[in-house]
Design an enzyme around this catalytic site. Structure first.
Site, short mmCIF file in Angstrom:
data_model
loop_
_atom_site.label_atom_id
_atom_site.label_comp_id
_atom_site.label_asym_id
_atom_site.label_seq_id
_atom_site.Cartn_x
_atom_site.Cartn_y
_atom_site.Cartn_z
CB SER A 51 -7.19 51.35 23.45
OG SER A 51 -8.18 51.90 22.92
CG HIS B 181 -4.93 49.74 26.86
ND1 HIS B 181 -4.88 48.24 25.86
CD2 HIS B 181 -5.65 50.39 26.72
CE1 HIS B 181 -5.92 48.02 25.50
NE2 HIS B 181 -6.64 48.94 25.92
CE LYS C 180 -7.45 46.78 28.38
NZ LYS C 180 -8.30 47.20 28.42
#
Ligand SMILES: *Cc1c(COP(=O)(O)O)cnc(C)c1O
Length: 396
Positions: free
Chosen positions: A183, A211, A242
Site C-alpha cells: 500500500s 488493494h 476498498k
C-alpha cells in the site's frame, strides 16, 4: 489505580503528539466520493480513499442494500453457524469464488479478521509461514496467533524468499504469504516468481488482494489475473471495504478443504457476528456488476495512466506502480506534511506519509486514483500539485 494509569496515558499521548505522530481525523459530512465536503464547510477533491472503483456511493449498490434492508431486516444477531446465515451470505460467497476463479469462500466481518483467523486453524508448530516484511498488520497479527515457525523476507526479495524456503524444508508444510499490492509504494507482488519458487520448494501461497482486487489485471481479478495464475493459488484473502463498495466485510477464498476447515475452526468466524444482509446483498449486486461490465476497471486504468504520465511530465518523482496507488516521492518528512497542507488549501485532499510508516528519508504523498474521478478532477489535482510543487521547490 486509575490516577496513575491516567497520567501514564497522558504522558504517552503527549509523546506521540510531540513526535508529530498524532493521528487527527478529518470529518467528512458528505457521502464518500471523489468530491466531498469536510466539516469546515470546504469542498475538496478526495485523492486518499480506497474507493478505487468509485462504488462507495454507487446507486445500484445503495438500491440493493435498501431492498435487503426492507426485505431481510437490519442485522443477523448471530454468528454464521448458529442462526446467522442467509441465502444472501451463501450467494455472496459463491460470487466471490467465481470472481477469483476459486473453489469456495468464507466471509468475515473484515479482512482484518480473515487474516487474523486464517493461520492458526491451518498450521501448527510443525509448519512454516514465510512472510513478506511489508505485509499488512493483520497478516502480522494473524501469524502471531499461530505456532508455526516464522520466516521473513524483505519486500519482494526473491533471493531472500528462496533462502527462507531452503531453511524451511525441515518443516512439514510451508506457506508463503504476501500482499497483492503493497500500500505504500503501490507495487504488485512478483506472484509469478513466488509461485515458481513455491513449486520448486514444495510450498503453498497465500495472497491478500485487499488493494489489488478490482484494480489489478485487465478485469480487476487481482494479481492472479495479472500473472496468469487464476485457480493456482491456495489461499486468497480480501476486503469488501476498498474497491468493492467500501462498506465492510472480508473474505478468504481458495481451495475448498481449506475453506471448510476455516468454517470449523477459524475463531473470528465462529465467535463474531455475520455481516448484515444489506451488506451481503450490495456485495452480490457489486459482483454481478463486475461480471456484466469492465467499464469501471477500464476507467480506473485510464485515469491512473493519465495521472502518472502527467505528473511525471510535470517533473515529479513517481514510484513505479502497477496499481491505483501513486507515490509522489518527496523524501523529506516535513516537506510531505507541508505539501499535503497546501494542497488541501487548493482543494486537493491527500496525505503525506513519513517515518515510521515508510522508511526514513522516504517521505511521500500517496495519491489514490479512482474510477470515480473525472478528467477535470485529475487535471485540477495535477495543476495544484504543479503549483505547490513549484512553490516548495520540489519541481522547477
Ligand atoms: C485494508 C487491508 C486489510 C484490512 O481490511 P478490512 O476489511 O478493512 O479489515 C487487510 N489487508 C490488507 C493488505 C489491506 O490493505
Amino acid at each position: 489505580m486509575y490516577t496513575d494509569f491516567q497520567s501514564y496515558l497522558q504522558t504517552t499521548l503527549k509523546e506521540i503528539e510531540e513526535a508529530g505522530l498524532y493521528k487527527n481525523e478529518r470529518v467528512i459530512v458528505s457521502p464518500q466520493r471523489a468530491a466531498i465536503k469536510v466539516s469546515t464547510g470546504k469542498d475538496v477533491l478526495n485523492f486518499c480513499a480506497n474507493n478505487y472503483l468509485g462504488l462507495s456511493d454507487n446507486q445500484e449498490l445503495i438500491d440493493a442494500a435498501k431492498k435487503a434492508l426492507d426485505e431481510r431486516g437490519f442485522g443477523m444477531s448471530s454468528v454464521r453457524f448458529i442462526c446467522g446465515t442467509q441465502d444472501l451470505h451463501k450467494e455472496l460467497e459463491q460470487k466471490i469464488a467465481e470472481f477469483f476463479g476459486t473453489e469456495d469462500t468464507i466471509l468475515y466481518a473484515a479482512c482484518f479478521d480473515a487474516n487474523g483467523g486464517v493461520f492458526e486453524p491451518l498450521f501448527t508448530e510443525e509448519d512454516a509461514i514465510i512472510s513478506d516484511a511489508l505485509n499488512h498488520a493483520s497478516i502480522i497479527d494473524g501469524v502471531r496467533l499461530c505456532k508455526a515457525k516464522r520466516y521473513r523476507y524483505s519486500n519482494a526479495n526473491m533471493e531472500e524468499l528462496e533462502e527462507c524456503l531452503k531453511q524451511a524444508q525441515a518443516q512439514r508444510y510451508r506457506v508463503i504469504v504476501t500482499d497483492g499490492v503493497f500500500s505504500m509504494d503501490g507495487n504488485v507482488c512478483p506472484l509469478d516468481k513466488i509461485h515458481a519458487l513455491a513449486e520448486k520448494y514444495n510450498a503453498m501461497v497465500m495472497v491478500d488482494e485487499s488493494h489489488s482486487a478490482g484494480v489489478v489485471g485487465q478485469t480487476g481479478r487481482g494479481t492472479t489475473e495479472l500473472h496468469n495464475l487464476r485457480g493456482k493459488i491456495e489461499i486468497i484473502t480480501g476486503t469488501l471495504g476498498k474497491a468493492f463498495g467500501g462498506a465492510i466485510g472480508g473474505f478468504t477464498t481458495g481451495k475448498k478443504e481449506i475453506i471448510a476447515m476455516l468454517r470449523q475452526r477459524s475463531r473470528p468466524y465462529l465467535f463474531s457476528n455475520s455481516i448484515p444482509p444489506m451488506v451481503a446483498a450490495a456485495g452480490c449486486a457489486m459482483f454481478d456488476m463486475m461480471a456484466r461490465t469492465n467499464e469501471l476497471q477500464d476507467k480506473l486504468h485510464a485515469n491512473t495512466e493519465y495521472f502518472v504520465a502527467q505528473m511525471k511530465a510535470a517533473g515529479f518523482d513517481i514510484k513505479p506502480t502497477q496499481s491505483a496507488i501513486c507515490a509522489v516521492m518527496l523524501y523529506d518528512a516535513k516537506l510531505s506534511q507541508q505539501m499535503a497542507e497546501k494542497l488541501l488549501d487548493e482543494g486537493i485532499y491527500v496525505v503525506g506519509f513519513y517515518y515510521p510508516v515508510v522508511p526514513k528519508d522516504q517521505a511521500r504523498i500517496r495519491v489514490q486514483i479512482s474510477a470515480g474521478h473525472e478528467r477535470e478532477h485529475l487535471d485540477k489535482a495535477i495543476a495544484a500539485f504543479t503549483k505547490i510543487g513549484k512553490e516548495l521547490g520540489v519541481i522547477k
